[in-house]
Design an enzyme around this catalytic site. Structure first.
Site, PDB file in Angstrom:
ATOM      1  N   GLU A 250     -18.023  18.502   1.922  1.00  0.00           N
ATOM      2  CA  GLU A 250     -17.044  19.037   0.675  1.00  0.00           C
ATOM      3  C   GLU A 250     -17.941  18.809  -0.681  1.00  0.00           C
ATOM      4  O   GLU A 250     -18.000  19.751  -1.492  1.00  0.00           O
ATOM      5  CB  GLU A 250     -16.000  18.450   0.697  1.00  0.00           C
ATOM      6  CG  GLU A 250     -14.920  18.818   2.086  1.00  0.00           C
ATOM      7  CD  GLU A 250     -13.764  18.185   2.454  1.00  0.00           C
ATOM      8  OE1 GLU A 250     -13.124  18.766   3.260  1.00  0.00           O
ATOM      9  OE2 GLU A 250     -13.446  17.331   1.694  1.00  0.00           O
TER      10      GLU A 250
ATOM     11  N   ALA B   1      -5.573  11.353   6.824  1.00  0.00           N
ATOM     12  CA  ALA B   1      -4.287  11.246   6.335  1.00  0.00           C
ATOM     13  C   ALA B   1      -3.310  11.635   7.342  1.00  0.00           C
ATOM     14  O   ALA B   1      -2.302  11.040   7.331  1.00  0.00           O
ATOM     15  CB  ALA B   1      -4.168  12.241   5.197  1.00  0.00           C
ATOM     16  N   GLN B   2      -3.498  12.366   8.201  1.00  0.00           N
ATOM     17  CA  GLN B   2      -2.502  12.684   9.123  1.00  0.00           C
ATOM     18  C   GLN B   2      -2.121  11.743  10.203  1.00  0.00           C
ATOM     19  O   GLN B   2      -0.981  11.546  10.577  1.00  0.00           O
ATOM     20  CB  GLN B   2      -2.703  14.143   9.844  1.00  0.00           C
ATOM     21  CG  GLN B   2      -4.254  14.143  10.376  1.00  0.00           C
ATOM     22  CD  GLN B   2      -4.349  15.474  11.269  1.00  0.00           C
ATOM     23  OE1 GLN B   2      -3.484  15.984  11.595  1.00  0.00           O
ATOM     24  NE2 GLN B   2      -5.607  15.914  11.171  1.00  0.00           N
TER      25      GLN B   2
ATOM     26  N   VAL C 152      -2.064  -7.749  -3.999  1.00  0.00           N
ATOM     27  CA  VAL C 152      -1.640  -8.724  -3.222  1.00  0.00           C
ATOM     28  C   VAL C 152      -2.801  -9.547  -2.938  1.00  0.00           C
ATOM     29  O   VAL C 152      -4.145  -9.183  -2.851  1.00  0.00           O
ATOM     30  CB  VAL C 152      -1.475  -8.086  -1.726  1.00  0.00           C
ATOM     31  CG1 VAL C 152      -1.260  -9.232  -0.658  1.00  0.00           C
ATOM     32  CG2 VAL C 152      -0.154  -7.202  -1.904  1.00  0.00           C
TER      33      VAL C 152
ATOM     34  N   GLY D  90      -0.406   4.436   0.051  1.00  0.00           N
ATOM     35  CA  GLY D  90      -1.086   5.639   0.569  1.00  0.00           C
ATOM     36  C   GLY D  90      -0.291   6.609   1.270  1.00  0.00           C
ATOM     37  O   GLY D  90       1.202   6.280   1.451  1.00  0.00           O
ATOM     38  N   PHE D  91      -0.779   7.225   2.456  1.00  0.00           N
ATOM     39  CA  PHE D  91      -0.124   7.924   3.186  1.00  0.00           C
ATOM     40  C   PHE D  91       0.776   7.374   3.960  1.00  0.00           C
ATOM     41  O   PHE D  91       1.903   7.677   4.314  1.00  0.00           O
ATOM     42  CB  PHE D  91      -0.991   9.089   3.964  1.00  0.00           C
ATOM     43  CG  PHE D  91      -1.679  10.139   3.042  1.00  0.00           C
ATOM     44  CD1 PHE D  91      -0.891  11.457   2.669  1.00  0.00           C
ATOM     45  CD2 PHE D  91      -2.768  10.042   2.849  1.00  0.00           C
ATOM     46  CE1 PHE D  91      -1.306  12.257   1.830  1.00  0.00           C
ATOM     47  CE2 PHE D  91      -3.395  10.958   1.677  1.00  0.00           C
ATOM     48  CZ  PHE D  91      -2.936  11.972   1.388  1.00  0.00           C
TER      49      PHE D  91
ATOM     50  N   ASP E  40      -5.479   3.411   7.810  1.00  0.00           N
ATOM     51  CA  ASP E  40      -7.162   3.441   7.825  1.00  0.00           C
ATOM     52  C   ASP E  40      -7.682   1.868   8.262  1.00  0.00           C
ATOM     53  O   ASP E  40      -8.825   1.676   8.671  1.00  0.00           O
ATOM     54  CB  ASP E  40      -7.722   3.610   6.563  1.00  0.00           C
ATOM     55  CG  ASP E  40      -7.908   5.038   6.307  1.00  0.00           C
ATOM     56  OD1 ASP E  40      -7.281   5.857   7.099  1.00  0.00           O
ATOM     57  OD2 ASP E  40      -8.455   5.318   5.225  1.00  0.00           O
TER      58      ASP E  40
ATOM     59  N   GLY F  97       0.894  -1.236   0.059  1.00  0.00           N
ATOM     60  CA  GLY F  97      -0.112  -0.136   0.130  1.00  0.00           C
ATOM     61  C   GLY F  97       0.913   1.301   0.231  1.00  0.00           C
ATOM     62  O   GLY F  97       1.587   1.384   1.032  1.00  0.00           O
TER      63      GLY F  97
END
Lengths: 432, 432
Positions: free
Chosen positions: A175, A320-321, A84, A18-19, A304, A16
């Site tokens: 949003e 994300a943080q 995977v 991602g972040f 996550d 992965g």
């Protein structure tokens, strides 16, 4: 002379990009451990700006950066494009597209996808917003709805075509609702002859008594007022009972809507199944404070897909943080352990504030009790997001796009993607 | 007081919003005729830069502008998103998605698509480059070829994966071959661990004795040398006999190649069939010097789908500048005729020069016998194309992208689109 045999290089496999996965890989870059980073995409996606792709402000390429390019200067990192299929923790192997890749340490950061609360059939009618394909699909659906309305003679059907239901009043839903309302009222308003796009109805549906549940109440109230000014109808305490091609069934009636956008629930990717261990209802794996998995050796789960309680005793949110901080922490911890240095203490999350954007020049930020809202919050949000975007070119282009959208109220990426448009037509044909 | 009955407004229907249709519509914008512009896409595509989307320099949104936005200030123009199914010249109606739209004057500018010379089965293996979807598909195939090569253990298969065959040595083929070679040699070169992208083979196949047949020989020789410097292998006098998933069959053997790009032939869209008239072998409709169709009234055909001889006695080429000039001419002529003014004389093409780009800082231009080549030609090409791009934001972004690509040799839009990648995997699975 005897030849020295070098000690075997430890091999860290990260799944992965991602972040969480990318931050972990970057910490390990340039060290003398061998790292393999596996992802099924060739790019790192800056997910916080996906809603801007879905509403035609940005182009997909502007929030995606090739993983290979981000890591190209680190010779010890190999990037693999692959899916995977499973993990063998006894043999210490990851199965990728039929191949077995051995590991010494395994980092699983595969993120989450949408959850339709036991109604997978809703996905077809109400796409979520997790991938570039999702964003492109929603953009095409929204733009196609106006195109169809322009050609529609029946006023009832025209009204349905011009109704967009956003399901879920969290940051994503808020949003999306704000950005779609602005798309209709500002960007499209002069472009049609038979309809007035400003008459489009954007309805935000939330089951809880108020929107932005994770935020303090005053900020939620502010966001609600700001959304109403943009023309968004907000219906709280309104759980969704069914979703069809024609619209959304609510407790108190049926809302005809051509576009339905899902922002209500997420579900972790199947790491629990790969590892053969229990998860919570959202599919998350409970981890130790050092992000290792109880009962398994050399396996770490973060981002996550992990479940870890924060300082307030509640599970850390899927932000994300959080993922970024966990990735950095784990990269440093792995390096320390492999080099025989003292491992750092348990992971500690430092919140940088909770943000949600409402329209193009307003936001709400909750920073440890300090509440910021309106234009100043939006400027701060913009600066932070530009700073966090990977790739200098992307940062520059996104600033230019925003400046343009802000000054002219127009949208730069109004493309109806053909394959998606056709899929929609087929759907409509097959359901009447 | 008697009420004056206004004379009926003439209704002009234009099919196709390419260079010809859009130019015609713009001429009619703001006049007192009613215009309906029909296209199956919602955007005007700047086709001359498609090869840069296919090679990850530009994003799709940067060469596409919503038709509605281009024409939004003209209240007399209605834009319809729809697929034309046929024309009834007796009833003066166009059939669009099952509806009949009446016209007083009909302008058909529906362009051309690829032609596989009687081998439609080749399309599956060798996509052409006419649409944004084509460009996205080629970009994904090229990037996926390197990803697969990185994971491939067998050296023969690795070599096949890293071979890209471009079929057709016209301007499109030359531009694609140059841009793909640079993508491999400059942008990707540091990003892989097991392969060296600079070792990729780009082979340009041309049946005729030389490339760029429409250009003077000295410019073709220059382009050939420039391509060879970029590492492109050029094989002229080499017609293609068959194309499969594995590669390309030539007269003198088989060329294993994972990516095949078709730039050899085009075919006009089915206007001849709609009108029930004869066409040439490429499907083009022979038109009168005023772009009307012999034997039909109130019907005009222009752009790539029309056949009209130029000043040198040969048919006008399928170029953007021909289409644009024809569109302008016809818009003015129709206005003059409908207002009872004297119609202009026959259409006269004024060539603005014939261009082809070879790599990122070289081009060849033939301007009425004046030959320009190398860097100055490339600068001129860049200025002309930026000027012609519709939409100020696009112009600005494209300049920035080029500057960035030029200064850093990197590519900003390296996205492997998921739906396309999956399609490729399925193809590979099903053919072994």
């Amino acid at each position: 002379m005897t030849q020295r045999i070098p000690p075997p290089t430890p091999h860290i496999v990260i799944v992965g990009a991602g972040f969480a996965g990318l931050a972990c890989a970057q910490q390990l870059g340039g060290s003398d451990v061998a790292v393999t980073l596996i992802d099924r995409r060739n790019y790192h996606l800056f997910a916080p700006l996906l809603y801007q792709v879905a509403t035609a402000v940005l182009s997909p390429g502007e929030i995606a950066e090739p993983i290979r390019r981000v890591l190209s200067r680190h010779q010890n990192i190999t990037v693999l494009l692959g899916e995977v299929e499973g993990v063998d923790t006894n043999a210490r192997q990851v199965r990728v597209d039929g191949r077995a890749i051995p590991y010494d340490e395994l980092v699983l950061a595969t993120g989450a996808t949408h959850s339709y609360f036991g109604h997978p059939e809703w996905e077809r009618f109400a796409p979520g917003l997790k991938t570039l394909e999702d964003a492109r699909r929603i953009r095409t659906q929204v733009l196609m709805a106006f195109e169809r309305a322009e050609m529609e003679a029946d006023p009832t059907e025209r009204e349905r075509l011009m109704t967009i239901a956003v399901i879920g009043g969290g940051p994503t839903g808020v949003e999306m609702a704000g950005a779609v309302a602005e798309l209709a009222r500002l960007a499209l308003v002069k472009d049609f002859r038979h309809i007035n796009p400003a008459e489009a109805r954007v309805v935000l549906l939330e089951a809880a008594p108020r929107i932005l549940l994770a935020f303090p109440e005053d900020l939620a109230v502010y966001a609600e007022r700001a959304l109403k000014r943009l023309g968004v109808t907000i219906r709280t305490g309104t759980p969704v009972e069914d979703i069809s091609e024609q619209g959304v069934t609510l407790k108190d009636g049926f809302l005809p809507a051509s576009v339905k956008i899902w922002g209500a629930g997420v579900e972790a990717s199947p790491v629990g199944r790969w590892l053969g261990i229990e998860t919570d209802r959202a599919g998350r794996v409970r981890v130790n404070p050092d992000l290792s998995v109880p009962g398994l050796e050399h396996v770490y789960v973060l981002g996550d897909v992990s479940l870890l309680d924060g300082p307030n005793g509640r599970p850390l949110p899927g932000l994300a943080q959080v993922a970024d901080q966990q990735g950095r922490y784990l990269g440093q911890a792995l390096l320390a352990r492999l080099k025989g240095r003292k491992a750092p203490g348990p992971f500690r999350y430092r919140s940088r504030g909770n943000l949600a954007v409402v329209g193009r020049n307003s936001a709400v930020i909750d920073f440890d009790g300090t509440h910021l809202r309106g234009f100043p919050a939006w400027v701060l949000w913009g600066i932070v997001h530009i700073y966090l975007l990977v790739g200098f070119q992307n940062r520059f282009l996104v600033v230019m796009r925003w400046l343009w959208a802000y000054l002219t109220s127009s949208r730069g990426a109004r493309i109806i993607a053909e394959e998606v448009a056709e899929e929609r037509v087929e759907q409509r044909d097959s359901t009447g």
